[in-house]
Design a protein around this motif. Structure first.
Motif, mmCIF file in Angstrom:
data_model
loop_
_atom_site.group_PDB
_atom_site.id
_atom_site.type_symbol
_atom_site.label_atom_id
_atom_site.label_comp_id
_atom_site.label_asym_id
_atom_site.label_seq_id
_atom_site.Cartn_x
_atom_site.Cartn_y
_atom_site.Cartn_z
ATOM 1 N N GLN A 128 0.823 -1.214 0.000
ATOM 2 C CA GLN A 128 0.000 0.000 0.000
ATOM 3 C C GLN A 128 0.855 1.262 0.000
ATOM 4 O O GLN A 128 0.491 2.280 -0.590
ATOM 5 N N SER A 255 -2.267 -7.593 -3.005
ATOM 6 C CA SER A 255 -1.144 -6.827 -2.464
ATOM 7 C C SER A 255 0.019 -7.733 -2.112
ATOM 8 O O SER A 255 1.183 -7.380 -2.328
ATOM 9 N N GLY A 350 -7.277 4.695 3.599
ATOM 10 C CA GLY A 350 -6.778 3.357 3.295
ATOM 11 C C GLY A 350 -6.016 2.732 4.452
ATOM 12 O O GLY A 350 -6.129 1.524 4.710
ATOM 13 N N SER A 354 -7.070 -0.617 6.701
ATOM 14 C CA SER A 354 -6.167 -1.742 6.961
ATOM 15 C C SER A 354 -6.074 -2.026 8.458
ATOM 16 O O SER A 354 -6.035 -3.187 8.885
ATOM 17 N N ALA A 434 -1.325 -0.211 -4.871
ATOM 18 C CA ALA A 434 -1.715 0.988 -4.121
ATOM 19 C C ALA A 434 -3.028 1.547 -4.654
ATOM 20 O O ALA A 434 -3.844 2.092 -3.900
ATOM 21 N N SER A 437 -6.009 -0.143 -3.095
ATOM 22 C CA SER A 437 -6.212 0.357 -1.734
ATOM 23 C C SER A 437 -6.984 1.682 -1.754
ATOM 24 O O SER A 437 -7.876 1.903 -0.924
#
Length: 739
Positions: A128, A255, A350, A354, A434, A437
């Motif tokens: 990310q 990811s 984001g 997470s 990224a 995300s």
């Protein structure tokens, strides 16, 4: 005397780098003694030509508007990788649903069940936080400032992740059912503050998205000739598909795969520059070449060098050397970098998503490990490809560097077309990972903070799921349009990277105060964020006007205006909020944030002790100790200890290069193997299911359904089962240790 000096300089230049025959060296020295020195260094001879008789001319730019690869390669990477990851990631999500029993509800779609383990969280953080800028801009600052550039890029953007681990634990303590950071803002400070911070979060997502696609489209265009506007729209396509299918869990799985590829390519490039390439191949060769290209005796006038190309001593560096941490430009960039990246971590939803998805006992460890592994990506990569570009004396222009083309130039110089394909693959992984995300971050904001809050508070899970997917599709299309507009306006990746802190830095401290300071009030948060932003922009533009007499993309992108604007924005935002809060103290107990509700109430797989206050407080103390400790080491102790070295000796630079190689290698091994280790039980379940008779699996599922029905009827039975399961897990390592 000058002729003798010229001969000696030429001789050293020839003898210090590889691939120089005796005849070439002899001819070169004769040319120097006669006053005709072309090329100035034999190791970069291919970029110079004799012009106007005995004059010497340097190539005007590295790429010269020519693509290294065919357009077909570019489209194959963009569409091929996009389609592969869309299908493969969707397949992995289906496998988990089919054989592990994951329920694809709106809560699962947006929070991944709040049960993601340490290894995958660390991998997600690395992926990310690995933007296009991480790969491209880090090497640009190495090209500008030398060894200090990669260090300040890495350290200045690692500490935010380390310190955000504290916020991640506080979410578990004070808002365990939240879906977004703005939900917490509204629960604590009300509607007005909610709208203000929602605007800042959207702005952050737009800036990050812009940087991803600006860097990605520029490199794809430079390497393959694919139309830059077409690349802007095509890059997000595959990301949209797998994010639509699997939500946050699909993003996490993709990811991990992206992180594996990025780190494999990282290790290849690091070892290529410092151990394997014919052109460089060792720290000693790189060191000698860097000494030569920054020599004070070097001629840096037209046509032997062109404006914007690296040539001779570095302005603002100790003794003009690339091999020193005593760099005013590097330090200024480091401060700008620290301020700007606090904004893109603390104000980017984001990272909050997470943290929300992480298992409480995994959160702090995941963020610390992720931050330390991520440090290697810009530090090791830019210490290799960024310094490699300088050591090879590549004719890169400031314009090319600003668009992020330093790493691809070095990759091409060392490996030819193979290097460009590797770099293109690495960049595509970074941009799409990224980017997914950011899609989830925007989707959750629109779904929970706009639709569920202001349009349909009683929305069902199915409705929430539909809205989430509609937003992902809509914002995915907007991503491409935004990149086209910025490319049309002439905005570069480097400019956007430096400016981000001016726009969003003012919201950093108010958001931190929200979970860390019970006395912080709403009016202070609103005024701090808005006035701090305005003061930062005014300062930024004013300094550009005063220093350079005009305001445009060039002057506003220089260090002095950027430094002033970034510092004023983040400091004014925090100061205004603190002053307002001291004038009217709020005595908040976080009760309303704990009352944030989920849409679909399901039985959690987590034991109740995961949310025990004592356990979370221990986790907080752990991340404060280690997060603050590592922050002190990489921002203060390390640079201070390197100052006495002045201009690095060959031994010191070799030590520096070894650290870069080791950190990159060890970090890559950890981030590739740890997620597999901690998720091995789930992987085994999937593999067992795939190779077991379907009829048998149906019987097992029927039995599981009956057991769940019994447990729902007898809640005490489920509580005992979870406790026994946790005890069994703790016993396993002890039994393995015993003989």
């Amino acid at each position: 005397m000058s002729a003798v000096k010229r001969v000696l300089t030429a001789s050293l230049a020839c003898l210090s780098c590889k691939n120089t025959s005796f005849d070439t060296k002899y001819t070169y020295i004769l040319m120097a003694s006669s006053g005709s020195q072309c090329p100035p260094f034999d190791f970069s001879g291919k970029y110079y030509d004799v012009v106007s008789g005995d004059g010497c001319g340097r190539q005007s730019s590295f790429f010269e508007g020519k693509a290294v690869l065919n357009q077909s390669v570019g489209y194959s990477v963009i569409l091929g990788f996009g389609a592969f990851f869309a299908v493969f990631t969707s397949f992995l999500v289906w496998l988990e649903k089919r054989y592990v029993g994951s329920k694809h509800t709106s809560e699962w779609f947006n929070t991944a069940g709040r049960n993601v383990k340490t290894g995958l969280i660390a991998s997600v953080i690395v992926s990310q936080w690995t933007w296009a800028a991480t790969i491209l801009q880090s090497s640009n600052v190495a090209w500008q400032y030398g060894v200090s550039g990669p260090f300040w890029y890495a350290s200045g953007a690692t500490i935010q992740v380390l310190l955000f681990g504290v916020m991640a634990i506080e979410i578990k303590r004070k808002a365990p059912h939240a879906h977004t950071v703005c939900e917490i803002v509204k629960a604590r400070w009300g509607t007005a503050a909610h709208i203000v911070f929602l605007s800042f979060c959207f702005l952050t997502n737009i800036i990050v998205t812009a940087m991803l696609l600006l860097g990605g489209s520029a490199v794809v265009n430079a390497l393959t000739g694919v139309n830059i506007y077409a690349a802007s729209f095509l890059i997000p396509l595959g990301v949209i598909v797998y994010t639509l299918a699997g939500g946050l869990k699909a993003t996490f799985l993709a990811s991990y795969i992206h992180s594996v590829i990025v780190h494999v390519v990282l290790v290849i490039f690091v070892y290529l520059v410092y151990t394997a390439s014919n052109e460089l191949g060792s720290p000693r060769v790189v060191y000698n070449c860097l000494i030569e290209v920054a020599s004070k005796s070097r001629i840096c006038q037209e046509p032997i060098s062109h404006q914007g190309q690296s040539c001779g001593p570095v302005s603002g560096n100790y003794k003009g050397s690339y091999l020193t941490m005593m760099s005013s430009g590097g330090l200024v960039f480091g401060i700008i970098n620290i301020v700007g990246n606090f904004g893109t971590v603390f104000v980017d939803n984001g990272y909050w998503v997470s943290a929300i998805a992480a298992r409480p006992s995994s959160t702090h460890k995941g963020y610390l490990l992720g931050g330390l592994v991520w440090f290697a990506v810009p530090f090791s990569l830019a210490t290799s490809l960024g310094l490699g570009a300088l050591a090879l004396d590549l004719p890169i222009t400031a314009s090319e560097a600003g668009r992020g083309l330093v790493p691809p130039a070095t990759a091409i110089a060392l490996m030819g077309k193979g290097g460009s394909v590797l770099l293109l693959t690495m960049l595509f992984m970074a941009v799409t990972s990224a980017g997914s995300s950011e899609l989830i971050a925007v989707s959750s904001l629109c779904t929970y903070d706009i639709y569920r809050t202001y349009i349909d508070p009683d929305a069902t899970g199915k409705t929430i799921l539909k809205v989430s997917r509609a937003v992902i599709l809509g914002f995915g299309c907007f991503m491409g349009l935004l990149a086209v507009m910025l490319n049309k306006a002439g905005v570069s990746l480097g400019w956007m990277y430096l400016a981000m802190g001016v726009f969003i830095g003012s919201a950093v401290l108010p958001i931190a105060f929200m979970l860390l300071w019970r006395k912080a009030n709403a009016i202070g948060a609103i005024l701090g964020a808005t006035i701090g932003c305005l003061l930062g922009i005014i300062t930024w533009l004013s300094v550009a006007k005063i220093e350079y007499g005009r305001v445009n993309l060039d002057t506003t992108g220089r260090n002095a205006p950027m430094l002033a604007g970034n510092l004023v924005s983040i400091l004014a935002g925090g100061a205004i909020h603190a002053i307002c809060s001291f004038m009217s103290l709020q005595n908040y107990d976080w009760e309303t944030t704990r009352q944030i509700t989920v849409v679909e109430k399901e039985k959690s797989e987590l034991p109740a002790e995961e949310y025990r206050e004592e356990k979370l407080l221990r986790a907080k103390a752990w991340i404060v100790k280690w997060g603050v400790g590592f922050t002190f080491v990489i921002v203060l102790l390390w640079p201070l200890l390197s100052l006495p070295a002045g201009a690095f000796s060959i031994g010191y630079f070799t030590f520096w290069a070894v650290i870069a190689i080791a950190w990159g290698t060890i970090g890559s091994i950890f981030i590739i193997t740890l997620p597999l280790y901690v998720s091995w039980e789930t992987i085994q379940s999937v593999l067992l299911g795939m190779f077991t008779n379907d009829r048998l699996m149906e019987k097992v599922e029927e039995m599981n359904l009956r057991l769940r029905t019994v447990m729902l009827a007898i809640p005490e039975a489920e509580r005992i089962y979870l406790l026994e399961k946790e005890k069994a897990k703790k016993k396993e390592p002890l039994e393995q240790v015993q003989p």
